[in-house]
Design an enzyme around this catalytic site. Structure first.
Site, PDB file in Angstrom:
ATOM      1  N   HIS A 141       4.150  -9.401   3.140  1.00 24.91           N
ATOM      2  CA  HIS A 141       5.027 -10.337   3.491  1.00 24.91           C
ATOM      3  C   HIS A 141       4.906 -10.359   4.883  1.00 24.91           C
ATOM      4  CE1 HIS A 141       8.543  -8.316   0.687  1.00 24.91           C
ATOM      5  NE2 HIS A 141       8.058  -9.678   0.332  1.00 24.91           N
ATOM      6  N   CYS A 144      12.320  -4.753   7.528  1.00 25.01           N
ATOM      7  CA  CYS A 144      12.587  -5.040   5.981  1.00 25.01           C
ATOM      8  C   CYS A 144      14.087  -4.748   5.646  1.00 25.01           C
ATOM      9  CB  CYS A 144      11.728  -3.838   5.132  1.00 25.01           C
ATOM     10  SG  CYS A 144      10.041  -4.341   5.175  1.00 25.01           S
ATOM     11  N   GLU A 165      10.790 -14.636  -1.200  1.00 26.72           N
ATOM     12  CA  GLU A 165      10.980 -13.633  -0.816  1.00 26.72           C
ATOM     13  C   GLU A 165      11.898 -13.409   0.464  1.00 26.72           C
ATOM     14  OE1 GLU A 165       9.075 -10.421  -2.109  1.00 26.72           O
ATOM     15  OE2 GLU A 165       8.852 -11.857  -3.766  1.00 26.72           O
ATOM     16  N   VAL A 193       0.822  -0.947   0.076  1.00 23.84           N
ATOM     17  CA  VAL A 193       0.010   0.066   0.023  1.00 23.84           C
ATOM     18  C   VAL A 193       0.910   1.319   0.050  1.00 23.84           C
ATOM     19  CG1 VAL A 193      -2.012   1.282   1.198  1.00 23.84           C
ATOM     20  CG2 VAL A 193      -1.683  -1.329   1.076  1.00 23.84           C
ATOM     21  N   ALA A 194       1.978   1.210   0.765  1.00 25.10           N
ATOM     22  CA  ALA A 194       2.607   2.351   0.831  1.00 25.10           C
ATOM     23  C   ALA A 194       3.482   2.839  -0.462  1.00 25.10           C
ATOM     24  CB  ALA A 194       3.912   2.287   1.727  1.00 25.10           C
TER      25      ALA A 194
HETATM   26  O1  SUG Z   1       9.434  -5.336  -2.109  1.00 26.41           O
HETATM   27  N1  SUG Z   1       8.957  -2.028  -1.663  1.00 26.41           N
HETATM   28  C1  SUG Z   1       9.431  -3.360  -1.331  1.00 26.41           C
HETATM   29  C2  SUG Z   1       9.367  -3.241   0.330  1.00 26.41           C
HETATM   30  C3  SUG Z   1       9.889  -4.394   0.775  1.00 26.41           C
HETATM   31  C4  SUG Z   1       9.682  -4.545   2.325  1.00 26.41           C
HETATM   32  N2  SUG Z   1      10.302  -5.710   3.036  1.00 26.41           N
HETATM   33  C5  SUG Z   1       9.783  -6.569   3.617  1.00 26.41           C
HETATM   34  N3  SUG Z   1       8.476  -6.496   4.184  1.00 26.41           N
HETATM   35  N4  SUG Z   1      10.743  -7.474   4.273  1.00 26.41           N
HETATM   36  C6  SUG Z   1       8.713  -4.221  -1.780  1.00 26.41           C
HETATM   37  O2  SUG Z   1       7.351  -4.191  -1.977  1.00 26.41           O
HETATM   38  C7  SUG Z   1       8.670  -0.213  -3.467  1.00 26.41           C
HETATM   39  C8  SUG Z   1       9.611   0.407  -4.441  1.00 26.41           C
HETATM   40  C9  SUG Z   1       8.850   1.393  -5.272  1.00 26.41           C
HETATM   41  O3  SUG Z   1       7.866   1.562  -5.345  1.00 26.41           O
HETATM   42  O4  SUG Z   1       9.582   2.274  -5.659  1.00 26.41           O
HETATM   43  C10 SUG Z   1       9.390  -1.631  -3.134  1.00 26.41           C
HETATM   44  O5  SUG Z   1       9.868  -2.177  -3.782  1.00 26.41           O
END
Ligand code: SUG
Length: 445
Positions: A250, A368, A175, A27-28
């Site tokens: 995740h 993360c 992952e 979502v972020a």
């Molecule tokens: O894979 N975000 C990563 C965040 C990873 C978080 N990791 C864990 N929860 N362990 C992902 O979704 C966003 C990159 C962007 O949109 O510019 C991104 O890849």
């Protein structure tokens, strides 16, 4: 008796950190797409967390970023000429492709690999399997460099074993450590390895409907075989598909574990009580579950605050510190919950709150950003010694960031041919600071 430690290796944020909206289901990431990013601040926020943990005596290492934009990949896709021509052509033909091959996503090293400590593996070595991250294009291009970087950090075949990523197919969607937790009474002794999956490709009953399940059961089973894990110390659990559809992409967005403690939301898994019972039995008893009730913290608040994307850090008194992002303080239900939890005098003794906003806005919290590796003394001695965080490294990396990083980056800037020159100059210097040798494509013959 052998002494054992849990070390954290945090991803140093790369100079092309931007908000690309690349991760459907996160979502972020999708809601902050196209916002201007500040790579310099992002890198410094990460370094500050690493330094704070190192100052408390935790073993804290630095995991290098990848070279982006991935010019070599663009060439494989038919863009030719010198680097500036490649960038100009891809910016014109497909700005989306350029943004994807420019992602600094390797900062989230929880997704770099799955790691099994030597006490758990058949051959008594620490095993690493790089995650294929096949569900997202911008992340599926990480694993080859991840393996090169891991081999430069853990460069000793007598104690470390490195496996390439699993096949790049949905059935083996992997992952890394984001869906893997290890429980133990003592880091030096055999522990229980817990693999959480979002989907079982062959013969599964339920799966999310809206957002992708990035991790499969089949991937976890393959890693357990490769690492030589014993079935009486293995637990598999399916993540609740409803929470994946609510943005829990995740498992480390809905639960975190360390030693005997599992800090988890009530809605994390299917058949949650049976999961706890199996973990406890295979651990030999003593599992301490801190279950956060839905009535106190909604799944939406858990996703927004990243309460469970926290780090549980062992303390000398047998309790744990909990590293949480600032967003927990800004989410009233979560902050209230945490105050009550501390007052209960349970397994978590103290909170450590960090500002990681630059990473958080892409869905990357404290957990993360780190890859955990439990190491015995002789393995610790075999880690590249130059990657450990300390006063001198903190100072030199901050100076390095000041010299090479921009304080503003948007998608439009990714086509700037000067950026790749800045990146390569920075990474070349970084490999010297960290004594990693030639690990990047631009440095390879
Ligand atoms: O894979 N975000 C990563 C965040 C990873 C978080 N990791 C864990 N929860 N362990 C992902 O979704 C966003 C990159 C962007 O949109 O510019 C991104 O890849």
């Amino acid at each position: 008796m052998s002494i054992s430690f849990e070390a954290n290796f945090d991803g140093l944020v790369g100079p092309t950190h931007h908000y690309g909206g690349h991760s459907f289901g996160n979502v972020a990431s999708t809601s902050n797409a196209n916002k201007a990013a500040n790579p310099r601040e992002a890198a410094k926020q990460g370094l500050a967390k690493m330094k704070a943990l190192a100052d408390l005596g935790y073993k804290q290492g630095v995991f290098v970023p990848q070279e982006r934009p991935a010019i070599g990949l663009l060439r494989e896709l038919g863009f030719g000429g010198d680097d500036a021509s490649v960038l100009a052509a891809v910016a014109k033909a497909s700005p989306g492709l350029l943004a994807n091959v420019s992602s600094a996503s390797s900062m989230w090293t929880a997704n770099a690999a799955t790691v099994s400590p030597s006490a758990d593996t058949a051959d008594g070595r620490v095993h690493f399997t790089a995650a294929n991250l096949q569900n997202k294009f911008h992340r599926a291009i990480e694993h080859a460099q991840t393996t090169r970087s891991l081999k430069a950090m853990f460069n000793n075949d007598a104690v470390f074993a490195h496996h390439d990523a699993l096949p790049m197919q949905a059935v083996f969607g992997d992952e890394g450590a984001a869906n893997h937790t290890r429980f133990c009474h003592d880091y030096a002794k055999a522990g229980v390895e817990f693999f959480v999956y979002g989907r079982q490709h062959w013969g599964g009953a339920v799966e999310p409907q809206k957002f992708p399940a990035r991790q499969t059961r089949e991937a976890g089973e393959a890693i357990a075989r490769l690492h030589g894990l014993s079935s009486d110390k293995l637990v598999f659990a399916q993540q609740n598909p409803a929470v994946i559809d609510a943005g829990v992409f995740h498992n480390d967005v809905i639960s975190v574990g360390n030693q005997r403690v599992l800090f988890v939301h009530e809605t994390a898994f299917l058949q949650q009580a049976a999961v706890y019972a199996e973990l406890d039995a295979k651990l030999g008893g003593g599992l301490q579950v801190i279950e956060v009730p839905l009535v106190q913290v909604s799944v939406a608040d858990a996703v927004k605050s990243y309460l469970f994307n926290s780090q549980l850090l062992a303390r000398a008194d047998g309790r744990q510190n909990l590293v949480v992002p600032d967003e927990c303080r800004a989410t009233p239900a979560v902050w209230d919950y945490l105050q009550g939890m501390l007052a209960s005098n349970g397994p978590i003794a103290e909170l450590m709150v960090f500002d990681l906003k630059q990473s958080m806005q892409n869905g990357g919290g404290p957990a993360c950003l780190r890859l955990r590796v439990a190491l015995q003394e002789k393995e610790l001695a075999a880690v590249n010694p130059h990657i450990w965080m300390n006063d001198a490294l903190f100072a030199s990396l901050n100076t390095w960031v000041d010299q090479h990083y921009r304080d503003r980056l948007t998608e439009a800037d990714l086509a700037d041919p000067q950026l790749i020159i800045e990146v390569r100059t920075a990474l070349d210097e970084l490999t010297q600071i960290l004594h990693l040798g030639s690990i990047y494509p631009c440095q390879l013959a």
